[in-house]
Scaffold this active site. Sequence first.
Site, PDB file in Angstrom:
ATOM      1  N   SER A   1       0.811  -1.220   0.000  1.00 23.86           N
ATOM      2  CA  SER A   1       0.000   0.000   0.000  1.00 23.86           C
ATOM      3  C   SER A   1       0.844   1.270   0.000  1.00 23.86           C
ATOM      4  CB  SER A   1      -0.922   0.011   1.227  1.00 23.86           C
ATOM      5  OG  SER A   1      -1.623   1.242   1.299  1.00 23.86           O
TER       6      SER A   1
ATOM      7  N   LYS B   1     -13.870  -4.380   3.223  1.00 27.39           N
ATOM      8  CA  LYS B   1     -14.746  -3.208   3.081  1.00 27.39           C
ATOM      9  C   LYS B   1     -16.199  -3.502   3.459  1.00 27.39           C
ATOM     10  CE  LYS B   1     -11.832  -1.064  -0.425  1.00 27.39           C
ATOM     11  NZ  LYS B   1     -11.745  -0.495  -1.780  1.00 27.39           N
TER      12      LYS B   1
ATOM     13  N   GLY C   1     -16.192  -7.788 -11.364  1.00 27.45           N
ATOM     14  CA  GLY C   1     -16.176  -7.976  -9.917  1.00 27.45           C
ATOM     15  C   GLY C   1     -17.456  -7.464  -9.293  1.00 27.45           C
TER      16      GLY C   1
ATOM     17  N   MET D   1      -8.343  -1.158 -11.025  1.00 28.11           N
ATOM     18  CA  MET D   1      -8.323  -0.484  -9.728  1.00 28.11           C
ATOM     19  C   MET D   1      -7.073  -0.831  -8.913  1.00 28.11           C
ATOM     20  SD  MET D   1     -12.194  -0.515  -8.283  1.00 28.11           S
ATOM     21  CE  MET D   1     -13.596  -0.070  -9.290  1.00 28.11           C
TER      22      MET D   1
END
Length: 273
Positions: A15, A66, A129, A217
């Site tokens: 990240s 999430k 997705g 993404m």
Amino acid sequence: MAGRYAVMGNPIAHSKSPEIHRAFAAQTSQAMEYERILSEPTDFETDVQHFFDTGGQGLNVTVPFKERAWAMADECTSRARVAGAVNTLIPMAENGCLRGDNTDGVGLVRDLTVNHGFLLSGSRLLLIGAGGAARGTVGPLLETGPESLTIANRSPGRAEALAAVLAEPERVRGCGLDELNGCRFDLIINATAAGLGGELPDIPDGILAPGGWVYDMMYGSEPTVMVLWGQSQEATQSLDGLGMLVEQAAESFFLWRGVRPDTRPVISSLRTG
């Protein structure tokens, strides 16, 4: 004392969120710290509670948590409710509750339209997705006025369920990846995390319309397999999600600190760094 913030997910070592938020903080003269937290699937809710119990002031949530963050939030914004997924948690000082928001869709739309100049209105969109990343973007994508939005997933039922939530059957449909043969799309967006493991979604060649774009993404130090696939399909642009990451981070930063940073120099620095 500097405010304490973090991003939580699994995997998390890749990240760039800490670099981005530190750059925002320096640019806007905000005193804050931002770290990565690796959470195991059995420990997510406990890890979130511990973070806020020990002074955390804001938390980003990434794959695969999430939807669990949405379930954990005491209240959610309207865009998070539509998404059924949360990527930003904010503690509310007045009552100690957690507020959930979702900045993914705003980040994706801003990167595509403002940073790259793609015209979403009137376009035929394919979203690959149906998990938390996809759920966070369908609402903002539809608001831009595309001609159609097809949601395709390895498990067709999940794609169909997400399409049904949007309640626009004239423009939105859900299907399996094996139902895409013969279709044509102006923009193909990969919202799966398959690329983190070097895997390409099981989609057929030839579904990108002439002049079409591909957007993954996910992002990495090298082009993702989806970006490489887009190049092989002669996409006008084949982009990774670094710009989306910076744009959604800017929205989270604004929610936490009340200051909106300039994303352009941060994106440029990450690209060249």
